[in-house]
Structures are given as structure tokens and as C-alpha cells.
Design an enzyme around this catalytic site. Structure first.
Site, PDB file in Angstrom:
ATOM      1  N   ASP A  50      -4.595   6.410 -22.388  1.00 22.88           N
ATOM      2  CA  ASP A  50      -5.223   5.123 -22.654  1.00 22.88           C
ATOM      3  C   ASP A  50      -6.577   5.364 -23.322  1.00 22.88           C
ATOM      4  OD1 ASP A  50      -6.537   2.620 -22.517  1.00 22.88           O
ATOM      5  OD2 ASP A  50      -5.499   2.094 -20.665  1.00 22.88           O
ATOM      6  N   THR A 101       6.618  13.535 -27.182  1.00 23.94           N
ATOM      7  CA  THR A 101       6.780  12.467 -26.197  1.00 23.94           C
ATOM      8  C   THR A 101       7.448  11.274 -26.873  1.00 23.94           C
ATOM      9  OG1 THR A 101       4.722  11.275 -26.668  1.00 23.94           O
ATOM     10  CG2 THR A 101       4.571  13.200 -25.213  1.00 23.94           C
ATOM     11  N   ASP A 117      -3.960   7.992  -8.747  1.00 24.35           N
ATOM     12  CA  ASP A 117      -4.982   7.784  -9.763  1.00 24.35           C
ATOM     13  C   ASP A 117      -5.519   9.140 -10.196  1.00 24.35           C
ATOM     14  OD1 ASP A 117      -7.580   7.236 -11.056  1.00 24.35           O
ATOM     15  OD2 ASP A 117      -7.288   5.189 -10.326  1.00 24.35           O
ATOM     16  N   GLU A 138       1.470  10.081 -12.384  1.00 22.65           N
ATOM     17  CA  GLU A 138       1.522   8.746 -12.977  1.00 22.65           C
ATOM     18  C   GLU A 138       0.977   7.741 -11.967  1.00 22.65           C
ATOM     19  OE1 GLU A 138       1.543   5.618 -15.025  1.00 22.65           O
ATOM     20  OE2 GLU A 138       2.152   7.474 -16.043  1.00 22.65           O
ATOM     21  N   ASP A 190      -2.653   9.723 -31.137  1.00 22.29           N
ATOM     22  CA  ASP A 190      -2.659   9.229 -32.514  1.00 22.29           C
ATOM     23  C   ASP A 190      -3.924   8.415 -32.781  1.00 22.29           C
ATOM     24  OD1 ASP A 190      -1.930   6.964 -30.948  1.00 22.29           O
ATOM     25  OD2 ASP A 190      -1.134   6.007 -32.760  1.00 22.29           O
ATOM     26  N   LYS A 234     -13.528   0.161 -25.222  1.00 22.86           N
ATOM     27  CA  LYS A 234     -14.870  -0.390 -25.046  1.00 22.86           C
ATOM     28  C   LYS A 234     -15.829   0.695 -24.564  1.00 22.86           C
ATOM     29  CE  LYS A 234     -13.233  -5.063 -24.084  1.00 22.86           C
ATOM     30  NZ  LYS A 234     -13.184  -6.198 -23.121  1.00 22.86           N
ATOM     31  N   TYR A 281       6.115   8.340 -27.184  1.00 26.50           N
ATOM     32  CA  TYR A 281       5.086   7.747 -28.041  1.00 26.50           C
ATOM     33  C   TYR A 281       4.923   8.539 -29.332  1.00 26.50           C
ATOM     34  CZ  TYR A 281       3.347   4.512 -24.463  1.00 26.50           C
ATOM     35  OH  TYR A 281       3.216   3.496 -23.554  1.00 26.50           O
ATOM     36  N   GLU A 282       4.951   9.837 -29.224  1.00 28.10           N
ATOM     37  CA  GLU A 282       4.761  10.686 -30.399  1.00 28.10           C
ATOM     38  C   GLU A 282       5.840  10.432 -31.438  1.00 28.10           C
ATOM     39  OE1 GLU A 282       4.028  15.450 -31.334  1.00 28.10           O
ATOM     40  OE2 GLU A 282       4.173  14.696 -29.277  1.00 28.10           O
TER      41      GLU A 282
END
Length: 216
Positions: free
Chosen positions: A120, A195, A98, A68, A156, A124, A197-198
Site C-alpha cells: 500500500d 505476483t 498487523d 496478511e 509499480d 498522503k 498485481y505484477e
């Protein structure tokens, strides 16, 4: 989105025994870090850590490394690790770094599997090289995975998923499986660990995309 600074994050992370402070010094030596020769799986961009902690709990025969970039986020994973549910786990370590430096931290063939969960999207076009499934990152993964090692990616974001499929197909990797609706795919959803988020995205009715690619 700007992440909120958490004043205690740096000190907590620096003093936590499960956090590797100089990961580049462990390149080629991760078996010694864990004290065994079990295969190593890594999650890049692990967020609050629930996925990796759950995986480590379910698979004691595998060593897991969570990567992370942000201390304020890694703090949440470390705090979760310290709860009664997970604090006895011996097969997990954390790294604050990173993702671009992953080949400086792991040696050739040192990693068996890589997980990317809800990365992420960098929407763009000028930022596409920053996407964790771009050719640039696939080349980095090739440097650390064993031959036949796997990359698992969930999102997603269908636009990012389509981009990822094309990147894999136009690379030296083999696209083994993919689906645009993971939770309704009987084979790929078997044993799926969700997760944070999932859970949130699927509760809103958003289908979850997943691909599995194999390094030749």
C-alpha cells in the site's frame, strides 16, 4: 478501498493447520514450528498468496511465512494452498497480523529475507510512517533479520519507490541493487516470480521497480 467481508473467512483461518494462531508465542521458536533449521523468509502483505506459494514450491530448502492483515484476503491464500498444486508443501505457514507487530513475532536474527510486493503506497504525507519501507519499518526489520539479511521490494508506484530508495539510503542499510524496469534488467529479473498485481500492472505497460537492501 474497503475490503468485502467474507463470513467464512474467520472460521476457515482458525481451523486451518497451516495458519499459526498465536504467532507471538512462536517468537524464537520458528525452527520448531517447521521442524528444521532451514532459513526463514517472510512476505509482509502477501495478498492472495500466489507469490509465496510459488516461491515455497521452487525453494524447498527455505521455510516461508506469509503475513496478511485481513482475514478476507488471507482466506484466498489458504484456499490456494489447498489446491492440488500446492497442498503438499511443508515449508509454508500463514499468519494473520498487523505488520507493525513483526518484531513481537520473530526474534533477533530469526529471519533471513523479507519480501515486500506491491505494498500500500499510503500516498498522503501524514501517513508516510505507515509505508512498509519507512524508517520506522526498516528499524523493525533490523530487529528480526540476520546480519547480512536482505529486503526485497517491488512496486509499480514510482513515487513510493523513490521514497523507499531515500529511506534506505538515509538509514544504516546498504542499497545493493535497484532498477526502475525490472523486466528489462537481465540480472535482477533472473528467476523473478511475478505476483498477481505484477502481471496485471506489467500487462498494462507499467514498468516494475525493484530494490534489494542489505541489513548491516
Amino acid at each position: 478501498m474497503r475490503l468485502r467481508n467474507v463470513p467464512r473467512a474467520e472460521g476457515t483461518i482458525q481451523n486451518h493447520p497451516a495458519v499459526i494462531k498465536r504467532p507471538e508465542a512462536q517468537k524464537g521458536c520458528w525452527r520448531q514450528v517447521f521442524g528444521n533449521s532451514k532459513p526463514i523468509h517472510i512476505e509482509i502483505g502477501m495478498g492472495k498468496g500466489r507469490y509465496l506459494l510459488t516461491m515455497a514450491s521452487l525453494h524447498p530448502d527455505v521455510n516461508f511465512v506469509g503475513i496478511e492483515r485481513y482475514t478476507s484476503v488471507l482466506l484466498r491464500a489458504v484456499e490456494k494452498f489447498d489446491t492440488e498444486e500446492f497442498k503438499m508443501l511443508k515449508n509454508i505457514r500463514f499468519v494473520c497480523m498487523d505488520a507493525r507487530d513483526v518484531a513481537e513475532v520473530f526474534a533477533h536474527g530469526e529471519v533471513a529475507r523479507i519480501y515486500l510486493n506491491f505494498s500500500d503506497p499510503w500516498p498522503k504525507a501524514r501517513h508516510e510512517k505507515r509505508r512498509l519501507t519507512s524508517h520506522e519499518f526498516l528499524e523493525r526489520y533490523e530487529q528480526i533479520l540476520v546480519p547480512g539479511g536482505t529486503l526485497e521490494f517491488k512496486t509499480d508506484n514510482t513515487e513510493l519507490f523513490n521514497f523507499s530508495l531515500e529511506q534506505v539510503k538515509s538509514s544504516s542499510w546498504t542499497l545493493e541493487h535497484y532498477t526502475y524496469d525490472l523486466h528489462h534488467h537481465e540480472i535482477m529479473n533472473e528467476g523473478n516470480v511475478m505476483t498477481e498485481y505484477e502481471e496485471k500492472f506489467s500487462a498494462r505497460g507499467n514498468p516494475i521497480n525493484k530494490l534489494i537492501a542489505v541489513r548491516k
